[in-house]
Design a protein around this motif. Structure first.
Motif, short mmCIF file in Angstrom:
data_model
loop_
_atom_site.label_atom_id
_atom_site.label_comp_id
_atom_site.label_asym_id
_atom_site.label_seq_id
_atom_site.Cartn_x
_atom_site.Cartn_y
_atom_site.Cartn_z
N HIS A 315 -7.08 44.18 22.49
CA HIS A 315 -6.77 43.76 21.12
C HIS A 315 -7.08 42.28 20.89
CE1 HIS A 315 -3.15 42.67 23.46
NE2 HIS A 315 -3.06 41.67 22.61
N GLU A 316 -7.36 41.56 21.96
CA GLU A 316 -7.56 40.11 21.85
C GLU A 316 -8.94 39.80 21.30
OE1 GLU A 316 -7.27 36.16 24.77
OE2 GLU A 316 -6.98 38.18 25.58
N GLU A 317 -9.01 38.87 20.35
CA GLU A 317 -10.28 38.47 19.77
C GLU A 317 -10.66 37.08 20.28
OE1 GLU A 317 -12.54 39.91 17.80
OE2 GLU A 317 -11.45 41.80 17.86
N LEU A 318 -11.88 36.96 20.79
CA LEU A 318 -12.40 35.67 21.22
C LEU A 318 -13.66 35.38 20.42
CD1 LEU A 318 -12.09 35.77 25.13
CD2 LEU A 318 -10.74 34.37 23.57
N SER A 319 -13.59 34.39 19.56
CA SER A 319 -14.76 34.05 18.75
C SER A 319 -15.84 33.44 19.65
CB SER A 319 -14.38 33.05 17.66
OG SER A 319 -13.43 33.63 16.79
N PRO A 320 -17.11 33.80 19.43
CA PRO A 320 -18.19 33.23 20.26
C PRO A 320 -18.28 31.72 20.07
CG PRO A 320 -19.09 34.44 18.39
CD PRO A 320 -17.63 34.73 18.41
N MET A 321 -18.59 31.03 21.14
CA MET A 321 -18.68 29.57 21.08
C MET A 321 -20.04 29.12 21.62
SD MET A 321 -16.93 27.99 24.46
CE MET A 321 -17.74 28.32 26.04
N ILE A 322 -20.54 28.02 21.08
CA ILE A 322 -21.68 27.33 21.68
C ILE A 322 -21.17 25.93 22.02
CG2 ILE A 322 -23.98 26.38 21.34
CD1 ILE A 322 -24.65 28.69 19.56
N GLN A 323 -21.06 25.65 23.30
CA GLN A 323 -20.53 24.37 23.76
C GLN A 323 -21.67 23.52 24.31
OE1 GLN A 323 -17.42 24.64 26.70
NE2 GLN A 323 -16.80 22.51 26.43
N ARG A 324 -21.86 22.38 23.70
CA ARG A 324 -22.93 21.47 24.13
C ARG A 324 -22.34 20.25 24.85
NH1 ARG A 324 -28.01 22.34 21.97
NH2 ARG A 324 -28.11 23.93 20.34
N PHE A 325 -22.96 19.90 25.95
CA PHE A 325 -22.50 18.76 26.75
C PHE A 325 -23.45 17.59 26.58
CE2 PHE A 325 -20.05 22.12 28.50
CZ PHE A 325 -18.95 21.54 29.12
N ALA A 326 -22.90 16.39 26.58
CA ALA A 326 -23.70 15.18 26.40
C ALA A 326 -24.38 14.79 27.71
CB ALA A 326 -22.83 14.03 25.90
N PRO A 327 -25.67 14.46 27.65
CA PRO A 327 -26.36 13.96 28.84
C PRO A 327 -26.07 12.47 29.04
CG PRO A 327 -27.86 14.00 27.00
CD PRO A 327 -26.55 14.51 26.47
N ALA A 328 -26.52 11.94 30.19
CA ALA A 328 -26.38 10.50 30.46
C ALA A 328 -27.69 9.99 31.03
CB ALA A 328 -25.25 10.26 31.45
N ILE A 329 -28.08 8.80 30.64
CA ILE A 329 -29.32 8.22 31.17
C ILE A 329 -29.01 7.43 32.44
CG2 ILE A 329 -29.16 6.13 29.72
CD1 ILE A 329 -32.29 6.29 29.57
N ILE A 330 -29.84 7.61 33.44
CA ILE A 330 -29.74 6.84 34.68
C ILE A 330 -30.97 5.94 34.73
CG2 ILE A 330 -29.57 6.95 37.20
CD1 ILE A 330 -28.48 9.79 36.90
N VAL A 331 -30.78 4.67 34.40
CA VAL A 331 -31.89 3.73 34.27
C VAL A 331 -32.33 3.23 35.64
CG1 VAL A 331 -32.65 1.53 33.30
CG2 VAL A 331 -31.13 3.04 31.97
N ARG A 332 -33.63 3.41 35.88
CA ARG A 332 -34.21 2.89 37.12
C ARG A 332 -35.46 2.08 36.78
NH1 ARG A 332 -32.73 8.41 38.81
NH2 ARG A 332 -30.79 8.32 40.02
N SER A 333 -36.51 2.17 37.55
CA SER A 333 -37.64 1.22 37.39
C SER A 333 -38.86 1.79 36.69
CB SER A 333 -38.07 0.70 38.78
OG SER A 333 -36.97 0.13 39.46
N SER A 334 -38.90 3.07 36.41
CA SER A 334 -40.16 3.69 35.97
C SER A 334 -40.55 3.41 34.54
CB SER A 334 -40.11 5.21 36.20
OG SER A 334 -39.05 5.78 35.44
N CYS A 335 -39.70 2.72 33.79
CA CYS A 335 -40.15 2.34 32.42
C CYS A 335 -39.80 0.89 32.11
CB CYS A 335 -39.56 3.28 31.37
SG CYS A 335 -37.78 3.17 31.18
N LEU A 336 -39.65 0.10 33.15
CA LEU A 336 -39.35 -1.32 32.95
C LEU A 336 -40.63 -2.12 32.94
CD1 LEU A 336 -36.30 -1.71 35.37
CD2 LEU A 336 -36.26 -1.34 32.89
N GLN A 337 -40.88 -2.88 31.88
CA GLN A 337 -42.09 -3.70 31.79
C GLN A 337 -41.89 -5.02 32.51
OE1 GLN A 337 -44.95 -3.69 29.05
NE2 GLN A 337 -44.02 -2.41 27.48
N GLY A 338 -42.96 -5.48 33.12
CA GLY A 338 -42.93 -6.79 33.77
C GLY A 338 -42.09 -6.78 34.99
#
Length: 338
Positions: A315-338
């Motif tokens: 009898h239990e109703e569970l509405s469908p969900m779309i759960q989105r998670f936030a990404p995180a940037i890990i900055v290294r050297s491959s796009c650093l100028q100079g």
């Protein structure tokens, strides 16, 4: 050799069968430490093996779930599988892992096999090519959760990344470092596989937000074995890109391989950022900036939702969900100028 039963254990330990059953199901609330120890010692002494089939019939559960991965070669997929196994183990569930190789026919066979084995539910990285099958499972109220990819009109629980934000983080980092001629390369978008489509959409939107023209010739969507050819086309343009966003880890590997084989320097000839953290990113030369997904949190959410579906009352109703998670940037050297 006689099969040892719960009754034999109960008689030997001088307790009731229900007490042994509670012990086997880890329900220790009303059981003394002395009784627990006695049952445990008796089980070892008699070499008792619980009848899993009988337990499944009694509890109407096989305590097994399936995980159908679209492509197990993705680092993200293996990290998710590892975390999913951890979380299900905590609930005394076992998992069966199947790799569909991005082939709808293979995915269909695996789903049908898992249902024939009467698994309690399935986590699916959908190929997108079995809409009728997904709809049938939903109609049957069979517990399923989509991971990484969504098919929005089906209304099926989905756990996935905020893919547009993933592209935005990468474009923002490129622009911050002075790049405006930025290309994106993803694997094929046949069947509208949602992460790839959304990452391209996020790429377009992020460029426009910085006032940078979107060059259609800078957008490449091809199968993995065609990536080298796509990169040839990019670098043969009168104004070749000076930065490349690799849409996933497989694309990133192909981009790095191409750059090395063609003696192109990172970031001198082209800066690179990859969506999906990879094990070698921190020690590659130069180290690679990546956009990381929170795999353990995503896996935990998918497991919890599937368990809710498995255990829910009729009898239990569970509405469908779309759960989105936030990404995180890990900055290294491959796009650093100079």
């Amino acid at each position: 050799m006689k099969n040892i039963t719960i009754a034999d254990v109960a008689k030997h330990a001088n307790v009731s069968k229900s007490t042994v059953s509670q012990f086997l199901n880890k329900r220790y609330d009303y059981m003394s430490e002395k009784t627990r120890k006695k049952i445990e010692e008796t089980i070892k002494e008699l070499n008792f093996q619980p009848n899993i089939v009988a337990r499944s019939l009694k509890q109407k559960s096989t305590f097994t779930v399936g995980v159908v991965v679209a492509n197990i070669l993705h680092t993200f997929s293996t990290h998710i599988i590892r975390a999913v196994e951890d979380f299900f183990h905590e609930h005394d569930f076992q998992i069966i892992v199947c790799n569909a190789d991005d082939q709808p026919e293979k995915e269909k066979k695996y789903i049908e096999m898992l249902r024939a084995k009467q698994v309690d539910g399935i986590i699916i990285f959908p190929t997108g090519g079995n809409l009728d099958l997904y709809e049938q499972m939903k109609e049957d109220q069979f517990p399923i959760v989509f991971m990484d990819r969504t098919i929005e009109h089906l209304g099926i629980d989905t756990v996935m990344l905020d893919n547009e934000l993933a592209s935005k983080l990468a474009i923002d980092e490129f622009v911050k470092n002075g790049y405006s001629r930025i290309a994106i390369v993803t694997t094929s978008i046949i069947r509208n596989i949602s992460p790839r489509v959304e990452r391209i959409r996020g790429y377009r939107s992020a460029l426009q937000s910085h006032g940078i023209e979107v060059r259609e010739s800078y957008i490449k969507t091809v199968d993995a074995h065609q990536i080298a050819g796509a990169l040839d086309e990019l670098f043969a343009q009168p104004l070749p890109p000076l930065a490349i966003l690799a849409g996933n880890d497989i694309v990133l590997i192909e981009v790095l391989k191409y750059m090395k084989e063609n003696n192109l320097q990172i970031p001198g000839d082209a800066a690179v950022i990859g969506i999906d953290e990879v094990p070698f990113a921190s020690f590659y030369t130069p180290s690679i900036t990546t956009i990381a997904q929170p795999t353990r949190e995503m896996a935990k959410s998918a497991v919890e939702r599937l368990l809710q579906r498995i255990k829910k009352e009729e009898h239990e109703e569970l509405s469908p969900m779309i759960q989105r998670f936030a990404p995180a940037i890990i900055v290294r050297s491959s796009c650093l100028q100079g």
